[in-house]
Structures are given as C-alpha cells and as structure tokens.
Write a protein that holds these residues in place. Structure first.
Motif, mmCIF file in Angstrom:
data_model
loop_
_atom_site.group_PDB
_atom_site.id
_atom_site.type_symbol
_atom_site.label_atom_id
_atom_site.label_comp_id
_atom_site.label_asym_id
_atom_site.label_seq_id
_atom_site.Cartn_x
_atom_site.Cartn_y
_atom_site.Cartn_z
ATOM 1 N N GLY A 21 63.968 72.471 -30.857
ATOM 2 C CA GLY A 21 65.321 72.917 -30.527
ATOM 3 C C GLY A 21 65.679 72.532 -29.101
ATOM 4 O O GLY A 21 64.864 71.951 -28.376
ATOM 5 N N PRO A 22 66.898 72.842 -28.672
ATOM 6 C CA PRO A 22 67.339 72.472 -27.320
ATOM 7 C C PRO A 22 66.443 73.005 -26.209
ATOM 8 O O PRO A 22 66.148 72.280 -25.248
ATOM 9 N N ASP A 23 66.014 74.253 -26.306
ATOM 10 C CA ASP A 23 65.182 74.821 -25.247
ATOM 11 C C ASP A 23 63.829 74.114 -25.168
ATOM 12 O O ASP A 23 63.306 73.867 -24.077
ATOM 13 N N ASN A 24 63.244 73.800 -26.326
ATOM 14 C CA ASN A 24 61.982 73.062 -26.343
ATOM 15 C C ASN A 24 62.117 71.724 -25.622
ATOM 16 O O ASN A 24 61.274 71.342 -24.806
ATOM 17 N N LEU A 25 63.173 70.999 -25.967
ATOM 18 C CA LEU A 25 63.403 69.691 -25.359
ATOM 19 C C LEU A 25 63.645 69.817 -23.858
ATOM 20 O O LEU A 25 63.189 68.978 -23.074
ATOM 21 N N PHE A 26 64.358 70.856 -23.477
ATOM 22 C CA PHE A 26 64.638 71.072 -22.059
ATOM 23 C C PHE A 26 63.338 71.297 -21.289
ATOM 24 O O PHE A 26 63.105 70.699 -20.238
ATOM 25 N N VAL A 27 62.477 72.153 -21.808
ATOM 26 C CA VAL A 27 61.186 72.422 -21.174
ATOM 27 C C VAL A 27 60.338 71.158 -21.145
ATOM 28 O O VAL A 27 59.691 70.846 -20.134
ATOM 29 N N PHE A 184 57.044 54.465 -14.844
ATOM 30 C CA PHE A 184 57.015 55.586 -15.786
ATOM 31 C C PHE A 184 57.966 56.689 -15.343
ATOM 32 O O PHE A 184 58.669 57.295 -16.159
ATOM 33 N N GLN A 185 58.009 56.957 -14.037
ATOM 34 C CA GLN A 185 58.901 57.989 -13.514
ATOM 35 C C GLN A 185 60.361 57.636 -13.763
ATOM 36 O O GLN A 185 61.172 58.488 -14.144
ATOM 37 N N ALA A 186 60.696 56.367 -13.541
ATOM 38 C CA ALA A 186 62.074 55.926 -13.786
ATOM 39 C C ALA A 186 62.441 56.073 -15.259
ATOM 40 O O ALA A 186 63.538 56.525 -15.599
ATOM 41 N N ALA A 187 61.489 55.704 -16.144
ATOM 42 C CA ALA A 187 61.748 55.825 -17.583
ATOM 43 C C ALA A 187 61.925 57.284 -17.980
ATOM 44 O O ALA A 187 62.812 57.623 -18.779
ATOM 45 N N LEU A 188 61.105 58.183 -17.412
ATOM 46 C CA LEU A 188 61.231 59.609 -17.715
ATOM 47 C C LEU A 188 62.599 60.143 -17.322
ATOM 48 O O LEU A 188 63.214 60.918 -18.051
ATOM 49 N N ASN A 189 63.065 59.758 -16.154
ATOM 50 C CA ASN A 189 64.377 60.227 -15.702
ATOM 51 C C ASN A 189 65.488 59.732 -16.620
ATOM 52 O O ASN A 189 66.416 60.488 -16.944
ATOM 53 N N ARG A 190 65.391 58.471 -17.044
ATOM 54 C CA ARG A 190 66.427 57.945 -17.930
ATOM 55 C C ARG A 190 66.371 58.619 -19.305
ATOM 56 O O ARG A 190 67.404 58.929 -19.898
ATOM 57 N N ILE A 191 65.160 58.822 -19.802
ATOM 58 C CA ILE A 191 65.019 59.521 -21.083
ATOM 59 C C ILE A 191 65.561 60.945 -20.971
ATOM 60 O O ILE A 191 66.250 61.434 -21.872
ATOM 61 N N SER A 192 65.259 61.610 -19.852
ATOM 62 C CA SER A 192 65.780 62.962 -19.632
ATOM 63 C C SER A 192 67.297 62.968 -19.622
ATOM 64 O O SER A 192 67.930 63.866 -20.191
ATOM 65 N N ALA A 193 67.888 61.969 -18.972
ATOM 66 C CA ALA A 193 69.346 61.893 -18.909
ATOM 67 C C ALA A 193 69.939 61.766 -20.313
ATOM 68 O O ALA A 193 70.935 62.436 -20.648
ATOM 69 N N VAL A 194 69.334 60.921 -21.145
ATOM 70 C CA VAL A 194 69.830 60.736 -22.515
ATOM 71 C C VAL A 194 69.673 62.022 -23.321
ATOM 72 O O VAL A 194 70.574 62.416 -24.077
ATOM 73 N N ILE A 195 68.539 62.701 -23.148
ATOM 74 C CA ILE A 195 68.316 63.960 -23.872
ATOM 75 C C ILE A 195 69.320 65.017 -23.434
ATOM 76 O O ILE A 195 69.894 65.737 -24.267
ATOM 77 N N PHE A 196 69.550 65.135 -22.130
ATOM 78 C CA PHE A 196 70.530 66.107 -21.638
ATOM 79 C C PHE A 196 71.924 65.797 -22.175
ATOM 80 O O PHE A 196 72.676 66.713 -22.529
ATOM 81 N N LEU A 197 72.265 64.511 -22.222
ATOM 82 C CA LEU A 197 73.566 64.122 -22.772
ATOM 83 C C LEU A 197 73.656 64.515 -24.243
ATOM 84 O O LEU A 197 74.671 65.054 -24.699
ATOM 85 N N GLY A 198 72.575 64.258 -24.992
ATOM 86 C CA GLY A 198 72.558 64.639 -26.396
ATOM 87 C C GLY A 198 72.665 66.139 -26.586
ATOM 88 O O GLY A 198 73.374 66.612 -27.488
ATOM 89 N N LEU A 199 71.982 66.906 -25.735
ATOM 90 C CA LEU A 199 72.057 68.362 -25.818
ATOM 91 C C LEU A 199 73.466 68.861 -25.509
ATOM 92 O O LEU A 199 73.942 69.832 -26.102
ATOM 93 N N ALA A 200 74.134 68.191 -24.559
ATOM 94 C CA ALA A 200 75.504 68.586 -24.216
ATOM 95 C C ALA A 200 76.436 68.372 -25.413
ATOM 96 O O ALA A 200 77.253 69.241 -25.743
ATOM 97 N N VAL A 201 76.284 67.235 -26.082
ATOM 98 C CA VAL A 201 77.097 66.950 -27.277
ATOM 99 C C VAL A 201 76.769 67.943 -28.390
ATOM 100 O O VAL A 201 77.671 68.474 -29.053
ATOM 101 N N PHE A 202 75.468 68.220 -28.568
ATOM 102 C CA PHE A 202 75.042 69.169 -29.593
ATOM 103 C C PHE A 202 75.616 70.555 -29.318
ATOM 104 O O PHE A 202 76.078 71.248 -30.230
ATOM 105 N N THR A 203 75.584 70.969 -28.057
ATOM 106 C CA THR A 203 76.117 72.275 -27.680
ATOM 107 C C THR A 203 77.601 72.366 -27.963
ATOM 108 O O THR A 203 78.107 73.388 -28.454
ATOM 109 N N LEU A 204 78.312 71.287 -27.692
ATOM 110 C CA LEU A 204 79.761 71.294 -27.893
ATOM 111 C C LEU A 204 80.138 71.261 -29.362
ATOM 112 O O LEU A 204 81.089 71.917 -29.790
ATOM 113 N N MET A 205 79.386 70.488 -30.165
ATOM 114 C CA MET A 205 79.769 70.272 -31.552
ATOM 115 C C MET A 205 79.205 71.323 -32.508
ATOM 116 O O MET A 205 79.763 71.524 -33.593
ATOM 117 N N SER A 206 78.114 71.986 -32.130
ATOM 118 C CA SER A 206 77.477 72.907 -33.087
ATOM 119 C C SER A 206 78.259 74.201 -33.187
ATOM 120 O O SER A 206 78.956 74.585 -32.256
#
Length: 206
Positions: A21-27, A184-206
């Motif tokens: 869920g969103p909280d799991n992904l956030f952690v 690896f750090q740069a990739a993690l930050n970019r992946i985090s950004a995409v996940i946060f964006l996805g969570l924002a869309v999920f929060t708005l649409m759900s």
C-alpha cells in the motif's frame, strides 16, 4: 475486549500492515534513500499520525469527515500536494547522487514530520478506522466502554504497523546501504520521485 476477539483483530491488523500500500511504499523509499535508521524514524512519524487518527476516530471525528465531502477532499488535496512536493525534491536532488554528494541529509525531526504529515493528510485512514474497527466491537457498547475499546484497537493496530513497517525499513535501508554508490543514489532518488508522483495520483483518484 475478549482475548479471542483481540487476537482476531491483531491478525487482521498484521495482514493489513503487510499488504502492499502507499504507506509501505513510502517507508520503503525513505529507508532506501536515507538509510534504515531514517526509515524507522519515518515509521515512528506514521505511528504518531495513527495515534492522532485513533483519537479522532474515538471522538467521532472520522464520522464528521466521512459526512463532509468537501472536508474529505480538502485533506486529500493537501496530501496530494505534499506527495508532489516530495516527488519534486527527490527528482531535484537526484543529481546530488550522480555527482557523488550523496543524499540530502535530513534531521530526525524532519523525517519524523514526513511520516506524520503523510499519515494525517490521508483521510482514508480515518474512514478505514470507521469501517474496520466496528467489525471487532461487541454489539451494545456505547459511551466510555466504546471509546476504550477503540483505543485498545488503535494501540494494537499501531503496534502491528510498527513491527511490520520497522522490518521493511530495516531490510530496505540495510540492503541499500550495502549497494550505495553515486549512481545508485541518483537512481534511488529518481525512483522515489516516480513513486511519490504515482502515490499523489493514486491519492487524488482513489
């Protein structure tokens, strides 16, 4: 609260905490980017938010939010805006990792605050408490006994969340620390950004 009913509630709480869920992904993302200790601090923030949500549910505020669509949407929009902000900051600082500067250092308070804000700007948690808790409450309870029952459930749910999310944080943070490098750090930050964006869309649409 009968022990058999409490054990059933505990089992359900653990399963819900384990379910993706969103909280799991956030952690997961916060632990991977900032380390295991930072991730656990975020988990403590999320659990602090759950304390506030439990109190709100026990006092009947969850029912108020459920009955007021405008208030529900206002809280959702705040949560969405915060996730978009985190996505922007993660993407912005991806270059830091690529250039070998590492992740932007955040204080323990800042990490804890992220967890709190992430939780309290999710009105679905309140609605979830409103729908989930009554299924494990004996019929006929009203007044003070009902409030005490909900507090017991809240403490149990928070305990289950702390154990499961703490495990996720430790595993993700420890693994990321072993693999850490500028790329690896740069990739993690970019992946985090995409996940946060996805969570924002999920929060708005759900």
């Amino acid at each position: 609260m009968p022990i058999t009913l409490w054990l059933a509630f505990l089992g359900a709480s653990l399963l819900l905490a384990i379910a993706p869920g969103p909280d799991n992904l956030f952690v997961l993302t916060q632990s991977a980017v900032h380390g295991a200790r930072a991730g656990i601090t975020v988990v403590l923030g999320l659990c602090t938010g759950l304390v506030l949500q439990t109190i709100a549910a026990a006092l009947g505020l969850a029912a108020v939010v459920a009955a007021a669509p405008a208030l529900f949407w206002a809280i959702k929009l705040l949560g969405c805006a915060y996730l978009l902000y985190l996505a922007f900051m993660a993407w912005k600082h991806a270059a830091d990792g690529a250039e070998g500067r590492g992740a932007v250092a955040l204080s323990s308070f800042a990490l804890w605050r992220r967890g709190v804000i992430m939780n309290i700007t999710n009105p679905k948690v309140l609605i979830f408490f409103l729908a989930f808790f009554p299924q494990f409450i004996p019929t006929g309870l009203t007044g003070t006994p009902l409030v005490i029952q909900m507090i017991i459930q809240g403490v149990t749910f928070i305990g289950a969340t702390l154990v499961v999310f703490g495990g996720i944080s430790w595993c993700a943070g420890t693994l990321a620390d072993r693999l850490r490098s500028p790329r690896f750090q740069a990739a993690l930050n970019r992946i985090s950004a995409v996940i946060f964006l996805g969570l924002a869309v999920f929060t708005l649409m759900s």
